[in-house]
Design an enzyme around this catalytic site. Structure first.
Site, PDB file in Angstrom:
ATOM      1  N   SER A 575       9.185 -20.120  -7.894  1.00 51.73           N
ATOM      2  CA  SER A 575      10.464 -20.850  -7.307  1.00 51.73           C
ATOM      3  C   SER A 575      10.218 -22.161  -7.182  1.00 51.73           C
ATOM      4  O   SER A 575      11.053 -22.974  -7.403  1.00 51.73           O
ATOM      5  CB  SER A 575      10.504 -20.189  -5.741  1.00 51.73           C
ATOM      6  OG  SER A 575      10.960 -18.726  -5.673  1.00 51.73           O
ATOM      7  N   SER A 699      12.819 -12.657 -13.857  1.00 48.33           N
ATOM      8  CA  SER A 699      12.200 -13.791 -12.681  1.00 48.33           C
ATOM      9  C   SER A 699      13.362 -14.100 -11.882  1.00 48.33           C
ATOM     10  O   SER A 699      13.256 -14.026 -10.644  1.00 48.33           O
ATOM     11  CB  SER A 699      11.624 -15.060 -13.384  1.00 48.33           C
ATOM     12  OG  SER A 699      12.890 -15.579 -14.356  1.00 48.33           O
ATOM     13  N   ASN A 702      13.605 -10.901  -9.264  1.00 49.78           N
ATOM     14  CA  ASN A 702      12.404 -10.806  -8.528  1.00 49.78           C
ATOM     15  C   ASN A 702      11.505 -11.827  -7.893  1.00 49.78           C
ATOM     16  O   ASN A 702      10.882 -11.757  -6.952  1.00 49.78           O
ATOM     17  CB  ASN A 702      11.303  -9.962  -9.113  1.00 49.78           C
ATOM     18  CG  ASN A 702      12.274  -8.478  -9.454  1.00 49.78           C
ATOM     19  OD1 ASN A 702      12.768  -7.889  -8.788  1.00 49.78           O
ATOM     20  ND2 ASN A 702      12.178  -8.073 -10.877  1.00 49.78           N
ATOM     21  N   TYR A 703      11.615 -12.922  -8.526  1.00 51.37           N
ATOM     22  CA  TYR A 703      10.757 -14.049  -8.261  1.00 51.37           C
ATOM     23  C   TYR A 703      11.463 -15.470  -7.799  1.00 51.37           C
ATOM     24  O   TYR A 703      10.595 -16.516  -7.353  1.00 51.37           O
ATOM     25  CB  TYR A 703       9.746 -14.248  -9.492  1.00 51.37           C
ATOM     26  CG  TYR A 703       8.733 -13.038  -9.607  1.00 51.37           C
ATOM     27  CD1 TYR A 703       7.746 -13.116  -8.923  1.00 51.37           C
ATOM     28  CD2 TYR A 703       9.169 -12.443 -10.658  1.00 51.37           C
ATOM     29  CE1 TYR A 703       6.853 -11.919  -9.180  1.00 51.37           C
ATOM     30  CE2 TYR A 703       7.998 -11.087 -10.819  1.00 51.37           C
ATOM     31  CZ  TYR A 703       7.100 -10.977 -10.098  1.00 51.37           C
ATOM     32  OH  TYR A 703       6.169 -10.047 -10.171  1.00 51.37           O
ATOM     33  N   LEU A 704      12.489 -15.922  -7.978  1.00 51.85           N
ATOM     34  CA  LEU A 704      13.199 -16.870  -7.852  1.00 51.85           C
ATOM     35  C   LEU A 704      14.139 -16.822  -6.444  1.00 51.85           C
ATOM     36  O   LEU A 704      15.005 -16.151  -6.269  1.00 51.85           O
ATOM     37  CB  LEU A 704      14.004 -17.407  -9.018  1.00 51.85           C
ATOM     38  CG  LEU A 704      13.307 -17.525 -10.336  1.00 51.85           C
ATOM     39  CD1 LEU A 704      14.520 -17.824 -11.319  1.00 51.85           C
ATOM     40  CD2 LEU A 704      12.371 -18.596 -10.052  1.00 51.85           C
TER      41      LEU A 704
END
Length: 745
Positions: A575, A699, A702-704
């Site tokens: 992020s 991403s 799930n990750y940002l």
């Protein structure tokens, strides 16, 4: 009214004819006089080929008779024109402004209209202009007419302005209704710790349909002779046969695993006969599978509609549950059918049989005061639970990897949204502790205890390279994948100097899902020296961090910050990287397509950091070729538009009228519109080329932190639909509603 539009549309090409005859006769201003000039020229051309002219006269005669016949029968002349070759001209007129549904001008006038004929000639290619025109054969003419009539019938009628406005209003109304019906759980108080719901009712999962046996005329052959298989072994054979055009079936480990599991499904008699996969002939089964696949692709509209209705009924019955008096969508209510396990990369279990899941394998979870799901006739559930501390509705264990599978709610549900929100808030919390954590592990590089040094170096890799911690597993149970804590000596190489950098570590190992991680990274000198120390007197297969494991690392992370795990580090770094890249790459003077390209490049930087790779799509080369063709065609279109603009300006300069000034403005807009479209295509091509081996969605999903993307879109006036599709917008509805332009991760 239609006739007026026709004359207006053909005014410009008519002028071109007049200019060609300027030296012979003075320019005439009326439509009728110019028509005579065009007719005279046409008569001269006809003298050169009398036979061709005779054919044209016959065609005109037939057309006239047909037109008169249709009048007597009470049929509109437009129907008659639709079946004639000249209909092509009326189609172009219709496209240039004639209102749909209006009757066309009389056919006799259209046939003699010189403006229409001149426009028809103008549309021909330069090659056709150089060569003398030849009359098409009668068969070719019939085929062309038939095709034009078919194409005309297939064309959807253009919507009127009122219809378009009504469609937009309906779409807006539907969107408003969806928003009103949305459960704004983020505005409600949370339950006490551990409680996910207080009431849960559903109908259970949908099981795969039973096996449909092969027709009797479709044979399996062993050693050149037909051999009748039982239903169980035939089903597994069909799984393999359907994959014959895939490279999986040529891989030795896939073939070996398949054959071992296939023999388990055979009868004793079948096992006695079938002992060598190389002697098995699945050709007829494969051909049958291809035929059925083509049939599915070529379903009629009625069949597709019927199937769609059946699926809609299934979703309505099994695809929703009631949670705390709100109707929530279930994500995966269908249990996966039996098949051959493929895995990713060089998975050691590829080719093994994923067995059929039965109700006896499934555990149901619902509230005590709800209606318990009814299992299929003749079956019963493995277990029924009433556990409000878990989020799954049903669970079972698959046989290949021994993993527990779940039926969960959809990504845009309250449970999923709360989990996402909590995950990103923990990652945001890390930014207040990360500096202290980094100072701590740097101090630990020189600890007297080898255990602490190894932990510090592992944490450095997790922080800087976004490596996964790595989970412990039994030897031989799954693919040889590793994470940070399970790295072996063979997975890294140390280079004192490489490519102009000092203290370089070269990583090469299989990560999650057997995706290769390969990277060359310059590291701090203390990290490099410690790695040399860790590798002393060790063989390739020895653990790099032999005094560290994942539970020990996670316990240490929890002591540094509540809720901190290796995954939180990945989420935080992903992020933060997105936010920094967006600040650097976004140009305030850029266009919207340019800003979207900047966003995708920022997203790509995160995907590279997290090693989110993918194989290039099989259709990549073809799709890129198609896109380049579109770009070239658009460039030609722009050149033509610029040429027309130049001619329009010249004409307006010679004869300055309001009408010609409007034409110039129209041509200018056409050029600008074409250049904008060209830029979009070129940006799309660049984006697609850069992303061919990078998976951006992982991403992003799930990750940002979605609030970064929402805030960026609002700040730079980029429609969120350009970044998030509907699925993503529904999943992150909480972020869309609560985020302003000033959000900082």
């Amino acid at each position: 009214m239609t006739q007026d539009v026709t004359i207006q549309d053909h005014l410009d090409p008519f002028k071109e004819i007049s200019k060609k005859n300027k030296d012979k006769k003075k320019k005439k201003t009326t439509f009728e006089q110019e028509g005579k000039v065009a007719k005279k020229k046409e008569r001269k051309e006809k003298d050169g080929n009398k036979s061709d002219a005779d054919k044209k006269d016959k065609t005109k005669s037939k057309t006239k008779k047909k037109s008169e016949s249709s009048k007597h029968d009470g049929i509109s002349s437009s129907v008659t024109v639709k079946t004639e070759p000249e209909d092509e001209d009326f189609v172009s007129v219709k496209k240039n402004g004639a209102k749909q549904g209006e009757k066309r001008a009389r056919q006799e006038e259209a046939n003699d209209d010189p403006a229409i004929k001149s426009k028809k000639k103008k549309r021909k290619s330069e090659k056709d202009k150089e060569q003398p025109a030849t009359e098409e054969s009668e068969d070719e003419g019939k085929k062309r007419i038939k095709k034009e009539v078919k194409d005309e019938g297939d064309k959807k009628p253009k919507k009127t302005r009122e219809e378009k406005e009504a469609a937009i209003a309906l779409k807006v109304k539907k969107k408003e209704e969806e928003e009103q019906a949305r459960w704004r759980w983020w505005e409600e108080e949370k339950y006490e710790d551990g409680i996910k719901w207080k009431f849960l009712e559903h109908k259970g999962p949908v099981f795969a349909p039973p096996y449909d046996p092969l027709p009797k005329d479709v044979k399996f052959y062993y050693d050149g002779k037909p051999f009748q298989l039982g239903l169980q072994s035939e089903e597994v054979a069909k799984f393999f046969a359907s994959m014959l055009d895939h490279e999986y079936t040529t891989v030795e480990i896939f073939r070996n695993n398949f054959f071992v599991d296939w023999r388990k499904e055979m009868t004793l008699e079948e096992r006695m006969v079938i002992t060598d996969l190389a002697k098995c002939d699945f050709t007829e089964i494969y051909n049958y599978h291809k035929v059925k696949t083509e049939e599915r692709k070529n379903r009629t509209k009625e069949e597709k509609l019927k199937l769609k209705e059946e699926n809609a009924k299934l979703v309505e019955e099994y695809g929703f549950c009631v949670m705390d008096h709100h109707r929530e969508r279930i994500g995966n209510f269908k249990i996966e059918p039996p098949a051959l396990f493929r895995g990713r990369g060089d998975h050691p279990k590829q080719g093994m049989l994923k067995k059929r899941i039965l109700p006896e394998d499934v555990t149901i979870n619902c509230s005590k005061d709800s209606k318990i799901p009814v299992p299929p006739s003749g079956h019963q559930w493995k277990e029924v639970r009433h556990d409000p501390t878990v989020t799954w509705l049903a669970s079972w264990t698959e046989n290949v990897q021994g993993m527990v599978k779940y039926v969960m709610l959809n990504a845009n549900s309250k449970l999923k949204g709360e989990k996402d929100w909590e995950k990103y808030e923990v990652a945001r919390k890390l930014k207040n502790h990360v500096d202290a954590i980094r100072r701590t592990y740097r101090d630990d590089f020189k600890s007297k205890e080898m255990r602490i040094r190894q932990r510090a170096v592992a944490l450095y890799f997790i922080d800087k390279l976004a490596l996964r911690a790595g989970n412990e597993k039994e030897e031989g149970e799954t693919a040889d994948t590793v994470g940070c804590c399970s790295l072996r000596v063979e997975h890294i190489k140390l280079h004192p100097e490489l490519d102009g950098e000092t203290h370089v570590v070269e990583f090469d190992f299989l990560g999650k899902d057997s995706i290769r991680y390969y990277n060359k990274v310059p590291v701090e000198k203390k990290v490099y020296k410690n790695l040399q120390l860790f590798m002393e007197n060790k063989q390739d297969g020895d653990d790099l961090f032999d005094r560290l494991n994942t539970p020990m690392l996670n316990k240490h992370l929890q002591s540094l910050m509540e809720g901190l795990t290796a995954k939180v580090f990945r989420t935080y770094n992903a992020s933060v990287t997105l936010q920094q890249q967006l600040q650097e790459l976004t140009d305030p003077e850029d266009t919207v397509p340019g800003r979207i390209l900047s966003y995708n490049r920022a997203n790509r930087a995160v995907a590279v950091l997290c090693n989110h790779q993918r194989a290039p799509p099989k259709t990549f080369d073809q799709s890129m070729a198609n896109l380049r063709s579109k770009i070239e065609a658009k460039k030609e279109q722009i050149l033509l538009a610029k040429k027309e603009l130049k001619e329009a300006k010249k004409e307006a300069k010679e004869n300055d009228t309001e009408k010609l000034r409007k034409v110039v403005e129209s041509k200018k807009k056409a050029v600008m519109r074409g250049e904008e479209q060209l830029m979009k295509l070129e940006v799309q091509a660049t984006d697609r080329e850069e992303n061919k081996q990078i998976a951006l969605s992982t991403s992003k999903l799930n990750y940002l932190d979605p609030r970064i993307s929402v805030a960026w879109c609002k700040k730079w006036d980029v429609n969120l639909e350009k970044i998030y599709n509907k699925t993503y917008r529904d999943k992150f509805a909480w972020a869309v509603h609560m985020t302003d332009t000033d959000f900082v991760f």
